[in-house]
Enzyme design. Structure first.
Site, PDB file in Angstrom:
ATOM      1  N   CYS A 280      -4.304   4.959  12.014  1.00 40.51           N
ATOM      2  CA  CYS A 280      -3.563   5.041  13.275  1.00 40.51           C
ATOM      3  C   CYS A 280      -2.911   6.397  13.476  1.00 40.51           C
ATOM      4  CB  CYS A 280      -2.516   3.936  13.367  1.00 40.51           C
ATOM      5  SG  CYS A 280      -1.125   4.122  12.211  1.00 40.51           S
TER       6      CYS A 280
ATOM      7  N   ASP B 165      21.229  19.621  46.954  1.00 38.23           N
ATOM      8  CA  ASP B 165      19.898  19.526  47.559  1.00 38.23           C
ATOM      9  C   ASP B 165      19.937  18.622  48.798  1.00 38.23           C
ATOM     10  OD1 ASP B 165      16.846  20.073  46.593  1.00 38.23           O
ATOM     11  OD2 ASP B 165      17.017  18.201  47.716  1.00 38.23           O
TER      12      ASP B 165
ATOM     13  N   TRP C 263      23.164  24.626  42.802  1.00 44.50           N
ATOM     14  CA  TRP C 263      21.825  24.079  43.027  1.00 44.50           C
ATOM     15  C   TRP C 263      20.802  24.780  42.141  1.00 44.50           C
ATOM     16  CZ3 TRP C 263      17.085  25.998  44.284  1.00 44.50           C
ATOM     17  CH2 TRP C 263      16.099  25.055  44.559  1.00 44.50           C
TER      18      TRP C 263
ATOM     19  N   TYR D  12      18.717  23.239  39.062  1.00 44.42           N
ATOM     20  CA  TYR D  12      17.255  23.218  39.201  1.00 44.42           C
ATOM     21  C   TYR D  12      16.598  23.893  38.002  1.00 44.42           C
ATOM     22  CZ  TYR D  12      12.577  23.862  41.103  1.00 44.42           C
ATOM     23  OH  TYR D  12      11.212  23.839  41.275  1.00 44.42           O
TER      24      TYR D  12
ATOM     25  N   CYS E  60      -1.168   0.281  15.352  1.00 44.78           N
ATOM     26  CA  CYS E  60      -2.220   0.431  14.346  1.00 44.78           C
ATOM     27  C   CYS E  60      -3.226  -0.712  14.436  1.00 44.78           C
ATOM     28  CB  CYS E  60      -1.614   0.471  12.948  1.00 44.78           C
ATOM     29  SG  CYS E  60      -2.838   0.814  11.654  1.00 44.78           S
TER      30      CYS E  60
ATOM     31  N   THR F 187       0.812  -1.226   0.000  1.00 45.43           N
ATOM     32  CA  THR F 187       0.000   0.000   0.000  1.00 45.43           C
ATOM     33  C   THR F 187       0.839   1.266   0.000  1.00 45.43           C
ATOM     34  OG1 THR F 187      -0.113   0.038   2.415  1.00 45.43           O
ATOM     35  CG2 THR F 187      -1.835  -1.194   1.243  1.00 45.43           C
TER      36      THR F 187
ATOM     37  N   CYS G 227      -0.541   6.602   7.626  1.00 46.04           N
ATOM     38  CA  CYS G 227      -1.826   5.917   7.722  1.00 46.04           C
ATOM     39  C   CYS G 227      -2.903   6.879   8.223  1.00 46.04           C
ATOM     40  CB  CYS G 227      -1.678   4.733   8.678  1.00 46.04           C
ATOM     41  SG  CYS G 227      -3.212   3.841   9.018  1.00 46.04           S
TER      42      CYS G 227
ATOM     43  N   ARG H 133       3.500   7.089   2.794  1.00 44.03           N
ATOM     44  CA  ARG H 133       2.666   8.154   3.332  1.00 44.03           C
ATOM     45  C   ARG H 133       1.978   7.655   4.610  1.00 44.03           C
ATOM     46  NH1 ARG H 133       0.094   5.792  -0.960  1.00 44.03           N
ATOM     47  NH2 ARG H 133      -2.137   5.312  -0.752  1.00 44.03           N
TER      48      ARG H 133
END
Length: 529
Positions: A77, A452, A432, A436, A49, A41, A74, A72
């Site tokens: 899905c 920490d 720290w 963070y 899918c 296809t 689907c 290309r």
């Protein structure tokens, strides 16, 4: 039923038997880790899918590789809903940083040479790295990204096709139609005829989009983290959703994130107000903010080798990195949160946002009334009036000025070391705070604030405390996923319902530990600002 197939650990395509087993069992853990192309296809699909199984297939690592080979997507899905493969899109490798820049639209107006320069490699080398590791050239990844986003907008919204073209980064409707038809063998309007649209899309209405993720995903834990830090007036977080105001003030809007109904592996984005040209940027921000492209199985397998982390990962397999909407907002809140509890930091941040943020012409709803202040708004104001100490007020102003003059930034091409080394040059910003900010503003998977105190106490597990140096040494084995170890340790250190809250650090102990301005004491209610 989940397949027992082993998960891939590298940048290469999983072995054929692994792909076959994952495809036949429709294993959602592999969604986005490879794509199945059907030879007869010329269509490519996600591993999940629901279409009948084809016998003759080939596998591709990336959607762009499948499209480069002439396949290309689907219509059933919908590969545009696949989460990205976070195992190689994140981190400091050249390809990972280039992919983040492509996500930000770096190739929309600049040539490949400019992208290569930003990540520190030659143009030919970058193209070779992409072909070897992704299966497609950078421009192919950029083109597939634009077309798949356009396909999602055509499928899920009623936006006019001209606005879809703008949202996907095309300068003209004519060019969009040509490229779309060449790639997918149908015009955009023909794809839309296949859909039964019951969604909004006209000007002034609310768009709804799916944001897919790879399970498991602990959305409740993500909301709990954000709820404790929600800024009144800017964002509202309840048990089911996250809502916030977004700018610019010239065209403000709001967004809401909630779980997609019926257990689908996706979050639901409701979006109101922004210009079509900002849609892709907003979606990419939210994917980072809610960590939707992580591969939890690969992360868990890496971290579970540590005896301290293994039970935490088993207890919360879907825990993700909670990032933030805006880097400057996160940085300001990190400075405000130095040496105070989460509740106190939130109060101060709310005062700052209300006083210096931009009020909306008309509030969208209670709790959605103004934008967070910009660096320009905070560069020259006296923040002690809202209760900040003089030192922290000076740090926020210095940080705002540094962003404006380019000394620091949130650019995607920065490595973790480059990013943090720039930030620690600012007065009041130590290791720290810099780590963070990298964790919460960039969503960097390897950010690790070793200073920490919560982490230093949590890892030994016997009441003792590791030094920052010893903790860094212990965490070397956790690379490149130290940020996830941080989130698991912080989460496990939070008081559980019915338990006694942790004792706050005494003033003398706080002073002794906080030799640097940005040292982070253990607050009584939660371990991180």
């Amino acid at each position: 039923m989940i397949s027992a197939a082993p998960l891939p650990h590298s940048e290469v395509l999983p072995d054929w038997p692994v792909c076959e087993q994952a495809r036949k069992s429709r294993d959602p853990r592999f969604d986005g880790l490879f794509f199945t192309a059907v030879l007869s296809t010329r269509i490519y699909c996600r591993p999940v899918c629901p279409a009948p199984m084809a016998k003759k297939v080939v596998y591709f690592r990336h959607a762009a590789a499948a499209e480069a080979a002439g396949y290309r997507p689907c219509l059933r899905c919908r590969p545009e809903l696949s989460p990205d493969d976070g195992s190689w899109r994140r981190g400091d490798a050249a390809v990972a940083r280039a992919l983040k820049l492509i996500d930000e639209g770096a190739l929309a107006e600049q040539p490949l040479a400019a992208l290569a320069e930003r990540v520190g490699v030659g143009e030919r080398q970058l193209r070779r790295l992409f072909v070897d590791r992704v299966g497609a050239a950078p421009i192919g990844v950029h083109g597939t990204r634009r077309l798949l986003f356009a396909k999602q907008l055509l499928t899920e919204t009623a936006l006019p096709i001209t606005q879809v073209a703008l949202a996907a980064g095309f300068g003209s409707l004519r060019r969009f139609n040509v490229v779309f038809r060449e790639a997918y063998r149908m015009a955009p309007r023909d794809l839309r005829r296949h859909q039964r649209l019951d969604t909004a899309g006209a000007p002034g209405e609310t768009l709804t989009l799916r944001l897919g993720y790879r399970p498991p995903y602990d959305f409740a834990a993500m909301l709990a983290f954000l709820r404790g830090r929600a800024l009144p007036g800017v964002e509202v977080v309840d048990e089911h959703s996250y809502t916030r105001v977004i700018g610019p003030i010239e065209q403000p809007g709001w967004l809401r994130i909630s779980a997609w109904p019926q257990g689908e592996h996706a979050l639901k984005l409701e979006l109101h107000g922004p210009a079509p040209t900002r849609l892709l940027e907003i979606v990419q921000r939210l994917r980072r903010m809610f960590d939707l492209d992580a591969d939890p199985q690969v992360i868990a397998e890496a971290l579970s080798m540590d005896a301290c982390l293994a039970p935490l990962l088993a207890k919360r397999p879907g825990l993700r990195l909670p990032s933030g909407w805006d880097g400057f907002e996160i940085a300001v809140r990190a400075v405000i949160g130095q040496q105070v509890s989460v509740a106190a930091a939130r109060t101060l941040a709310a005062r700052l946002a209300q006083r210096y943020g931009q009020p909306l012409p008309q509030p969208f709803a209670p709790g959605l009334e103004h934008l967070f202040p910009t660096p320009e708004a905070l560069a020259d104001v006296d923040l002690t009036v809202i209760g900040l100490t003089r030192a922290r007020a000076d740090t926020v102003r210095t940080m705002a000025r540094a962003l404006l003059d380019g000394r620091v930034d949130f650019r995607a091409e920065r490595t973790l070391e480059d990013f943090t080394s720039r930030w620690v040059t600012l007065p009041g910003i130590g290791p720290w705070t810099a780590q963070y900010i990298a964790l919460r503003a960039l969503g960097h998977p390897d950010a690790f604030p070793a200073e920490d105190l919560v982490l230093q106490r949590a890892v030994p597990g016997d009441g003792s405390r590791l030094s920052a140096k010893a903790l860094n040494t212990r965490a070397e084995a956790w690379r490149p996923w130290r940020g996830y170890a941080v989130i698991h340790l912080w989460r496990d250190s939070m008081p559980q319902p019915g338990s006694q809250p942790a004792k706050p650090i005494r003033a003398k102990q706080r002073t002794a530990v906080a030799a640097r301005t940005d040292s982070h004491p253990e607050p009584p209610s939660s371990p991180a600002p």
